[in-house]
Design an enzyme around this catalytic site. Sequence first.
Site, PDB file in Angstrom:
ATOM      1  N   HIS A 135       0.809  -1.220   0.000  1.00  0.00           N
ATOM      2  CA  HIS A 135       0.000   0.000   0.000  1.00  0.00           C
ATOM      3  C   HIS A 135       0.849   1.279   0.000  1.00  0.00           C
ATOM      4  O   HIS A 135       0.320   2.378   0.027  1.00  0.00           O
ATOM      5  CB  HIS A 135      -0.926   0.025   1.228  1.00  0.00           C
ATOM      6  CG  HIS A 135      -2.070  -0.923   1.128  1.00  0.00           C
ATOM      7  ND1 HIS A 135      -1.916  -2.267   1.360  1.00  0.00           N
ATOM      8  CD2 HIS A 135      -3.372  -0.735   0.816  1.00  0.00           C
ATOM      9  CE1 HIS A 135      -3.079  -2.865   1.213  1.00  0.00           C
ATOM     10  NE2 HIS A 135      -3.979  -1.975   0.875  1.00  0.00           N
ATOM     11  N   GLY A 136       2.158   1.131  -0.037  1.00  0.00           N
ATOM     12  CA  GLY A 136       3.067   2.280  -0.041  1.00  0.00           C
ATOM     13  C   GLY A 136       2.844   3.284  -1.151  1.00  0.00           C
ATOM     14  O   GLY A 136       3.090   4.476  -0.964  1.00  0.00           O
TER      15      GLY A 136
END
Length: 78
Positions: A57-58
Amino acid sequence: GYPAPIDQVVADLDPATLAGVVAPGGWAPDKLRRDPAVLALLRDVHKRGGLVATICHGPWMLISAGLVRGVRMTSSRG
């Protein structure tokens, strides 16, 4: 659930001393992308030509920092 002691906070980091930044995965990026100091750090490292990498999810953080428009990236469907 593992303890992770810190030795510095993002607002105190000098981007000139960093070779790169890895934006974490999981749900932490949802909170980190709202922190102006985190976004400024990502922009500064990127502007200096440093590595800005991410997993899971970075990419939320890189999107919020304005670093991915026009960049081809891989990601999960979600």
